[in-house]
Write a protein that holds these residues in place. Structure first.
Motif, short mmCIF file in Angstrom:
data_model
loop_
_atom_site.label_atom_id
_atom_site.label_comp_id
_atom_site.label_asym_id
_atom_site.label_seq_id
_atom_site.Cartn_x
_atom_site.Cartn_y
_atom_site.Cartn_z
N SER A 42 8.66 28.54 1.56
CA SER A 42 9.22 27.31 1.00
C SER A 42 8.41 26.85 -0.21
CB SER A 42 9.23 26.21 2.05
OG SER A 42 7.90 25.79 2.34
N PRO A 43 9.00 26.02 -1.07
CA PRO A 43 8.25 25.47 -2.21
C PRO A 43 7.00 24.72 -1.78
CG PRO A 43 10.60 25.10 -2.50
CD PRO A 43 10.43 25.63 -1.12
N LYS A 44 7.07 24.02 -0.65
CA LYS A 44 5.90 23.27 -0.16
C LYS A 44 4.78 24.22 0.26
CE LYS A 44 8.52 19.25 1.42
NZ LYS A 44 9.00 18.47 2.59
N LEU A 45 5.14 25.33 0.91
CA LEU A 45 4.13 26.30 1.33
C LEU A 45 3.56 27.02 0.12
CD1 LEU A 45 2.56 27.66 3.55
CD2 LEU A 45 4.49 29.19 3.95
N LYS A 46 4.41 27.37 -0.83
CA LYS A 46 3.92 28.01 -2.06
C LYS A 46 2.95 27.10 -2.79
CE LYS A 46 7.62 31.26 -3.23
NZ LYS A 46 8.66 31.65 -4.22
N ALA A 47 3.28 25.80 -2.83
CA ALA A 47 2.41 24.84 -3.51
C ALA A 47 1.06 24.73 -2.79
CB ALA A 47 3.09 23.47 -3.57
N ALA A 48 1.09 24.72 -1.45
CA ALA A 48 -0.15 24.63 -0.68
C ALA A 48 -1.01 25.86 -0.92
CB ALA A 48 0.17 24.49 0.81
N TRP A 49 -0.40 27.04 -0.91
CA TRP A 49 -1.15 28.28 -1.14
C TRP A 49 -1.74 28.30 -2.55
CZ3 TRP A 49 2.51 32.54 1.30
CH2 TRP A 49 2.46 32.43 2.71
N ALA A 50 -0.96 27.86 -3.54
CA ALA A 50 -1.44 27.86 -4.92
C ALA A 50 -2.61 26.90 -5.08
CB ALA A 50 -0.31 27.49 -5.87
N THR A 51 -2.50 25.74 -4.44
CA THR A 51 -3.56 24.73 -4.53
C THR A 51 -4.86 25.23 -3.93
OG1 THR A 51 -1.91 22.97 -4.40
CG2 THR A 51 -4.17 22.36 -3.91
N GLN A 52 -4.76 26.05 -2.88
CA GLN A 52 -5.96 26.52 -2.18
C GLN A 52 -6.43 27.91 -2.63
OE1 GLN A 52 -4.18 25.98 1.68
NE2 GLN A 52 -4.98 23.91 1.89
N SER A 53 -5.83 28.42 -3.70
CA SER A 53 -6.24 29.70 -4.27
C SER A 53 -7.32 29.48 -5.33
CB SER A 53 -5.03 30.43 -4.86
OG SER A 53 -4.09 30.75 -3.86
N TYR A 54 -8.47 29.07 -4.89
CA TYR A 54 -9.55 28.73 -5.83
C TYR A 54 -10.09 29.98 -6.52
CZ TYR A 54 -9.41 24.72 -2.69
OH TYR A 54 -8.99 23.66 -1.91
N ALA A 55 -10.64 29.79 -7.70
CA ALA A 55 -11.23 30.90 -8.45
C ALA A 55 -12.50 31.38 -7.74
CB ALA A 55 -11.55 30.45 -9.87
N GLU A 56 -12.82 32.64 -7.93
CA GLU A 56 -14.03 33.19 -7.33
C GLU A 56 -15.28 32.60 -7.99
OE1 GLU A 56 -14.33 35.25 -4.68
OE2 GLU A 56 -12.17 35.08 -4.41
N ALA B 64 -7.55 32.57 0.94
CA ALA B 64 -7.28 32.46 -0.49
C ALA B 64 -7.01 33.83 -1.10
CB ALA B 64 -8.46 31.79 -1.20
N LYS B 65 -7.76 34.83 -0.67
CA LYS B 65 -7.54 36.19 -1.16
C LYS B 65 -6.15 36.70 -0.75
CE LYS B 65 -11.47 37.91 0.45
NZ LYS B 65 -12.54 38.90 0.73
N MET B 66 -5.72 36.33 0.45
CA MET B 66 -4.40 36.72 0.91
C MET B 66 -3.30 36.00 0.13
SD MET B 66 -5.07 36.82 5.04
CE MET B 66 -3.42 37.36 5.47
N PHE B 67 -3.53 34.73 -0.20
CA PHE B 67 -2.56 33.98 -1.00
C PHE B 67 -2.39 34.63 -2.37
CE2 PHE B 67 -4.24 29.89 1.25
CZ PHE B 67 -3.59 30.25 2.42
N LYS B 68 -3.52 34.94 -3.01
CA LYS B 68 -3.49 35.45 -4.38
C LYS B 68 -2.96 36.87 -4.47
CE LYS B 68 -7.83 34.01 -5.07
NZ LYS B 68 -9.13 33.71 -5.73
N SER B 69 -3.22 37.68 -3.47
CA SER B 69 -2.80 39.09 -3.51
C SER B 69 -1.34 39.29 -3.11
CB SER B 69 -3.68 39.92 -2.58
OG SER B 69 -3.43 39.58 -1.22
N GLY B 70 -0.73 38.27 -2.49
CA GLY B 70 0.63 38.41 -1.99
C GLY B 70 0.68 38.88 -0.55
N GLU B 71 -0.50 39.13 0.03
CA GLU B 71 -0.58 39.59 1.43
C GLU B 71 -0.03 38.55 2.39
OE1 GLU B 71 -3.91 41.56 4.46
OE2 GLU B 71 -4.49 40.88 2.45
N ALA B 72 -0.29 37.28 2.11
CA ALA B 72 0.21 36.21 2.98
C ALA B 72 1.73 36.16 2.95
CB ALA B 72 -0.38 34.87 2.55
N GLU B 73 2.32 36.32 1.76
CA GLU B 73 3.78 36.29 1.66
C GLU B 73 4.41 37.48 2.35
OE1 GLU B 73 7.31 35.45 -1.62
OE2 GLU B 73 5.20 35.41 -2.23
#
Length: 289
Positions: free
Chosen positions: A275-289, A251-260
């Motif tokens: 892809s839009p589907k992968l972006k959507a999956a990453w956004a969905t799993q980027s839970y708040a701390e 989740a930290k990698m998704f939010k920081s842009g490290e995964a991209e």
């Protein structure tokens, strides 16, 4: 007499369940890491760009780097700064079993998350989303599915893309001749020698095929993504602490842009984007701390 027998059998059944539960120790991986100071990472050795051995025979690739980053968080959370990584080769045939029996603590390949697999192992958040697309020669004139009318399309026999192709043909009313092939390598030869105009398959397989082609610059991936196959990293069941650390790190990698950034490093050279589907999956799993 019957009632006593039923009660006795019920008691034995309950005892068996309790014994099984006790045998499957919760957070066994954490205990193992503290005892051995070593984590076993399951890797693929020929699945470019997810996991492969580089020129120095060292594990490399998108999934390998992703998990190496995750392991840094495991070290920090468990206060094991000198934790060693033992790489264990896995294959399509044995990867799930090696995770389920505890031989592998964290499997880092390109495994699709399914309900069936979740009976035996747990999955991390989504690391990659694969879908079916077309592998074609750049000069074929094919850029979308509608261009396949009157063409020959190769598809692997028995694979998940075979029923998807039939569904696509019905949905779009396409006039296509299907050429069944045994595997990815046979499909590549068929496209390169123009015996087939396109290869319809999981796009995750295309990157390795392009890389091993004698003329990789002549090939390209086209067509909108068809279907949804989310991939993740497998861990043994009943290990909530490790699974939490893995998902938190991701989740930290998704939010920081490290995964991209990691995605662009390994898939960007092929012209692929998140892809839009992968972006959507990453956004969905980027839970708040």
């Amino acid at each position: 007499m019957k009632r006593n027998l039923v009660a006795a059998l019920g008691g034995l059944f309950a005892f068996g369940l309790a014994a099984t539960a006790q045998a499957q120790e919760v957070d066994a991986i954490v205990k193992k890491l503290r005892d051995t100071n070593t984590i076993t990472m399951g890797i693929r050795e020929t699945l470019y760009p997810y996991g492969f051995l580089d020129n120095d025979k060292k594990p490399s690739g998108y999934s390998v780097e992703f998990c190496q980053r995750i392991i840094e968080d495991i070290k920090a959370e468990l206060k094991l700064p000198d934790l060693k990584v033992k790489y264990v080769p896995v294959s399509i045939q044995n990867r799930q079993a090696l995770v389920a029996n505890g031989t592998v603590d964290l499997e880092c390949g390109g495994t699709v998350n399914t309900f069936g697999r979740n009976k035996q192992v747990d999955f991390s958040s989504v690391s990659y989303v694969s879908s079916s697309q077309l592998l074609v020669l750049k000069n074929s004139g094919i850029t979308k599915y509608e261009d396949l009318n009157g063409k020959i399309v190769a598809v692997a026999t028995g694979g998940s893309s075979e029923p998807d192709l039939k569904k696509l043909i019905a949905e779009k009313g396409l006039n296509i001749r299907i050429q069944n092939v045994d595997d990815h390598a046979a499909a590549l030869i068929s496209v390169e020698t123009r015996r087939a105009d396109a290869y319809f398959s999981d796009n995750g397989a295309f990157y390795s095929l392009i890389r091993q082609s004698k003329n990789p610059d002549a090939l390209t991936i086209v067509g909108t993504e068809y279907g949804y196959a989310p991939q993740g990293f497998m861990v043994p069941k009943l290990n909530p602490t490790i699974l939490w650390i893995v998902n938190h790190a991701m989740a930290k990698m998704f939010k920081s842009g490290e995964a991209e950034t990691l995605f662009n490093k390994w898939f960007g050279p092929f012209g692929a984007q998140v892809s839009p589907k992968l972006k959507a999956a990453w956004a969905t799993q980027s839970y708040a701390e």
